[in-house]
Write an enzyme that holds these catalytic residues in place. Structure first.
Site, mmCIF file in Angstrom:
data_model
loop_
_atom_site.group_PDB
_atom_site.id
_atom_site.type_symbol
_atom_site.label_atom_id
_atom_site.label_comp_id
_atom_site.label_asym_id
_atom_site.label_seq_id
_atom_site.Cartn_x
_atom_site.Cartn_y
_atom_site.Cartn_z
ATOM 1 N N THR A 265 -24.614 -76.834 11.845
ATOM 2 C CA THR A 265 -25.641 -77.469 12.690
ATOM 3 C C THR A 265 -25.060 -78.742 13.287
ATOM 4 O O THR A 265 -24.093 -79.306 12.769
ATOM 5 C CB THR A 265 -26.874 -77.928 11.875
ATOM 6 O OG1 THR A 265 -26.422 -78.856 10.876
ATOM 7 C CG2 THR A 265 -27.611 -76.780 11.247
ATOM 8 N N ASP A 266 -25.720 -79.234 14.336
ATOM 9 C CA ASP A 266 -25.478 -80.613 14.726
ATOM 10 C C ASP A 266 -26.177 -81.477 13.667
ATOM 11 O O ASP A 266 -27.037 -80.996 12.913
ATOM 12 C CB ASP A 266 -26.013 -80.892 16.135
ATOM 13 C CG ASP A 266 -25.416 -82.175 16.711
ATOM 14 O OD1 ASP A 266 -24.805 -82.947 15.947
ATOM 15 O OD2 ASP A 266 -25.576 -82.416 17.917
ATOM 16 N N TRP A 267 -25.835 -82.760 13.644
ATOM 17 C CA TRP A 267 -26.253 -83.633 12.540
ATOM 18 C C TRP A 267 -27.786 -83.773 12.457
ATOM 19 O O TRP A 267 -28.431 -84.248 13.380
ATOM 20 C CB TRP A 267 -25.551 -84.984 12.677
ATOM 21 C CG TRP A 267 -24.247 -85.016 11.928
ATOM 22 C CD1 TRP A 267 -23.844 -85.990 11.075
ATOM 23 C CD2 TRP A 267 -23.196 -84.042 11.913
ATOM 24 N NE1 TRP A 267 -22.622 -85.668 10.518
ATOM 25 C CE2 TRP A 267 -22.202 -84.486 11.009
ATOM 26 C CE3 TRP A 267 -23.001 -82.797 12.536
ATOM 27 C CZ2 TRP A 267 -21.037 -83.758 10.745
ATOM 28 C CZ3 TRP A 267 -21.830 -82.076 12.268
ATOM 29 C CH2 TRP A 267 -20.884 -82.555 11.389
ATOM 30 N N GLY A 269 -29.803 -81.408 12.681
ATOM 31 C CA GLY A 269 -30.419 -80.544 13.693
ATOM 32 C C GLY A 269 -31.346 -79.494 13.092
ATOM 33 O O GLY A 269 -31.160 -79.059 11.965
#
Ligand code: BGC
Length: 768
Positions: A265-267, A269
């Site tokens: 995931t993005d941080w 996210g």
């Protein structure tokens, strides 16, 4: 060849089998620990602040995250760090006198403007060496979201408005970085084309635009470089968070494109850790205790099949087994920064775009005395802000670069500006990363120059003015005082131009920005314009290389410069609408406002729009001048009928007086029998070598069936219409030099896809 491939495949199978065996020995808690990262240190946010973030001691200070170790199974911690413009780690460490600087490379918009995949791969190889030598396992980049709108705050981290340029550049970068046996994470998958409400916005997009414009670059990058990892994005796509969307991460990415690696995931996210697991989002970053609890509870309750968790954990272990951490590589913490600075300087000069050069204003002899105006001449911007910012040791300012090249500067003006810039910067509030992220510090205002300019116009031989812009993660740019110039900047351009022109002296304007600005209203006032982008740590030296003529400019725009912001077709749907009445509180008390953006322009992004709808831009996609000129001749196709593929060759001759390189672009105009087509679409590009005056090079392109095809929503397949196709070799998207055509006798279904990710509402897309 076959034998070598067989060798690679069997090694891959062996690692996969090893990963499976290791996961079979793990407890449920161990598996869950693996698929949820170890948390993150956020400067300014103290331990136990109630955010639910598992705080950790960094293995490599300043890196973005780490994965869990399971020592009794021989699984070490691995480290991932930002970001596209270079390795982002802390330059200093507690109780340690050594420094840990990394190279700030030219930003992605500049690299794309080189149109030179070999050079980008070379940059990647050097960047990857720093990743390896600083003990990091994965670099969180490259980014390849499409420049849908010029205000996109992170456009500097992305390559282009065109998916072929984006995909090819990203593949070259991944191949370069990964040649060091460290990983990359192509991001942000997908449709993360704005910063405004990035954690809540629902991107509503038609299937054709999604496949042809927004996914195509990722598809090219996956197929041509097989990156170790992919990072899902923050936004929703047609109703679902991308990190929770099985059809994006599994059906398309893995089943259709054959991606073999790990998805993270993005941080912070997405919302639902269990849905993310089911979607095939193997690793949740940076990882929180709440995510761990939720996954364990779901397995125990039977709502998450443990086989799904096993598959994710296996992919994670598979990645770890290939990492430098697992191989216990004895990294030096001493990459060759000097050698890399040279590569950065050469790449920077190769991507700068000469937009205007009346009456050969450039190059300028080093015997000339220069008066440099604009605060940015003294405070050059090497790169953007946010996680894409690199901690480099220095940035060579423009005036430093000019002095290094042997130019004489107007010393009085230089010291006045330098004092002003130092004093103004000292007055700016000191902020940590988080505060700066929430509330970026504006650039200082221009110095008052009344009464000064006329005097300098008499004393100096030529004027330079630098206009600087910065942007980054967290917010988009604005139209006023950003995309459009500030009143004080317009005044400076006017006053300097009037005074110098009155003395029959020239004015050169340098744009130091990660992306696009308005130029049409003021460009007539100056003699030359050089788009230097944000060129990394060697900035001033690279600009000086162009000004002296040591390097002949060969960069061309990979994104259109419109006449005015409202000419942008996406302007009416950027950044979309908000639903503030439904706002909730998110992390750190930040408001989370639900939002929606509808991509009504469909496939007509960038030059696809300008060319098809006859809207004249200020500088078109693919445009860029040189100190020499090039002739295009002899465009030949291998056949007049399409059967599988066609080769196109074209001769490029340096017809001018200086050695130079040319970025050659191959466009295709397709028959729009069933599906409407853009006027032309870029299908391939190449950069010549350094051609001496009179020297010729033959460039060869291959056009395959997919190049002919468009995505047909009705049948969920890539279809090529029967009819006449025109191949155009161009110096830009509107400067077509040579054309030739071929025929496709019968329409072709090139690829059958899954019917997935359809929008849940009617989109009134613009029509030709
Ligand atoms: C950014 C990513 C970055 C990550 C880790 C996020 O806020 O969107 O691009 O890789 O942080 O720093």
């Amino acid at each position: 060849m076959l034998l070598i491939n067989a060798g690679i495949v069997s090694a891959q199978n062996e690692t996969a089998a090893k990963a499976k065996a290791l996961v079979s020995k793990m407890t449920l808690e161990e598996k869950v620990n693996l698929v949820v990262g170890m948390g993150m240190n956020i400067p300014g946010v103290s331990q136990g602040s109630g955010t639910g973030i598992g705080q950790i001691e960094d293995k490599v200070p300043g890196a973005a995250g780490t994965t869990f170790a399971i020592p009794h199974l021989g699984i070490p911690t691995t480290v991932v760090a930002d970001g596209p413009a270079g390795l982002r780690i802390s330059p200093s460490r507690k109780d340690d006198k050594n420094t840990y600087y990394a190279t700030a490379w030219p930003v992605a918009t500049l690299l794309a403007s080189t149109w030179d995949t070999k050079l980008v791969q070379q940059v990647g190889a050097a960047m990857g060496n720093e990743v390896k030598e600083y003990g990091v396992d994965v670099l969180l980049g490259p980014g390849l979201n499409i420049h849908r709108n010029p205000l996109g705050g992170r456009n500097f981290e992305y390559y282009s408005e065109d998916p072929v340029v984006s995909g090819k550049m990203a593949a070259a970068m991944v191949n370069g970085i990964e040649s060091n046996a460290v990983g990359t994470s192509i991001k942000h998958f997908a449709l993360n084309n704005q910063e405004k409400n990035r954690n809540t916005v629902n991107v509503v997009v038609g299937e054709r635009a999604m496949r042809e414009i927004y996914l195509r670059g990722f598809e090219i990058a996956v197929k041509e470089s097989q990156p170790w990892t992919v990072m899902s994005s923050y936004n929703k796509l047609n109703g679902t968070y991308t990190s929770e969307e099985y059809d994006l991460l599994t059906t398309i990415l893995r089943k259709e494109w054959g991606f073999k690696g790990l998805v993270m995931t993005d941080w912070f996210g997405g919302r639902d850790a269990v849905a993310q697991m089911k979607a095939g989002n193997d690793l949740l970053m940076p990882g929180t205790p709440d995510q761990r609890k939720a996954i364990i509870a779901a397995v125990n309750a039977g709502t998450l099949d443990v086989k799904v968790l096993d598959a994710n954990a296996e992919r994670l272990v598979n990645y770890v087994l290939g990492s430098q951490a697992f191989k216990k590589y004895a990294f030096t913490n001493k990459p060759d920064l000097k050698a890399h600075a040279l590569i950065a300087r050469n790449a920077a000069a190769d991507g700068m775009v000469l937009l205007k050069n009346n009456d050969k204003a450039l190059p300028v002899s080093t015997a000339k005395k220069i008066a440099a105006f604009g605060i940015t001449s003294y405070d050059f911007v090497s790169g953007g802000t946010g996680s894409g910012d690199v901690n480099e040791e220095y940035t060579v300012s423009l005036v430093q670069g000019l002095a290094n090249a042997g130019y004489k500067l107007d010393e009085g003006l230089t010291s006045q500006y330098q004092n002003y810039v130092t004093a103004e910067k000292a007055r700016q509030p000191k902020k940590n990363f988080f505060e700066e992220f929430m509330n970026p510090t504006p650039r200082i205002t221009e110095m008052e120059t009344a009464g000064l300019i006329e005097e300098k116009a008499k004393a100096a031989d030529i004027a330079l003015i630098t206009i600087g812009r910065n942007a980054g993660e967290g917010s988009d740019r604005k139209v006023e005082n950003d995309f459009n110039l500030k009143a004080e900047e317009i005044k400076l351009i006017e006053n300097v131009s009037n005074a110098f022109h009155a003395e029959k002296k020239k004015v050169v304007l340098i744009i130091n920005a990660g992306g696009v600005i308005e130029t049409a209203s003021w460009r007539d006032k100056v003699d030359a314009i050089l788009l230097a982008y944000q060129p990394g740590l060697e900035a001033g030296n690279a600009v000086a290389d162009i000004l002296t003529g040591k390097v002949n400019p060969s960069g061309k725009l990979a994104t259109t410069f419109p006449v005015k912001y409202d000419d942008e077709v996406s302007a009416k749907n950027f950044p979309g609408k908000e639903f503030p009445e439904q706002a909730t509180k998110g992390m750190f008390g930040m408001p989370q406002i639900p939002a929606e953006v509808v991509y009504e322009e469909g496939i007509y992004v960038g030059y696809r729009y300008y060319n098809t709808f006859n809207v004249q831009p200020a500088y078109e996609f693919g445009f860029g001048l040189s100190y020499t000129s090039f002739g295009y001749s002899n465009l030949k196709l291998s056949s007049a009928d399409f059967k599988g593929n066609i080769n196109a060759t074209v001769d490029i001759t340096n017809t001018g007086k200086a050695a130079g390189k040319e970025a050659v672009q191959l466009y295709l105009s397709a028959p729009g029998t069933k599906l409407a087509k853009p006027q032309e679409e870029l299908k391939a590009f190449a950069k010549t070598g350094l051609l001496k005056p009179g020297q010729k090079q033959t460039i060869r392109f291959v056009i395959n069936a997919k190049d002919l095809a468009s995505f047909d929503t009705e049948s969920s397949s890539w279809v090529a219409d029967a009819g006449k196709y025109t191949v155009k070799a161009g110096a830009s998207s509107s400067d077509i030099k040579q054309s030739a055509s071929f025929t496709l006798a019968k329409s072709l279904v090139v690829e059958k896809c899954h019917k997935v990710l359809a929008p849940k509402m009617e989109i009134s897309e613009i029509k030709k």
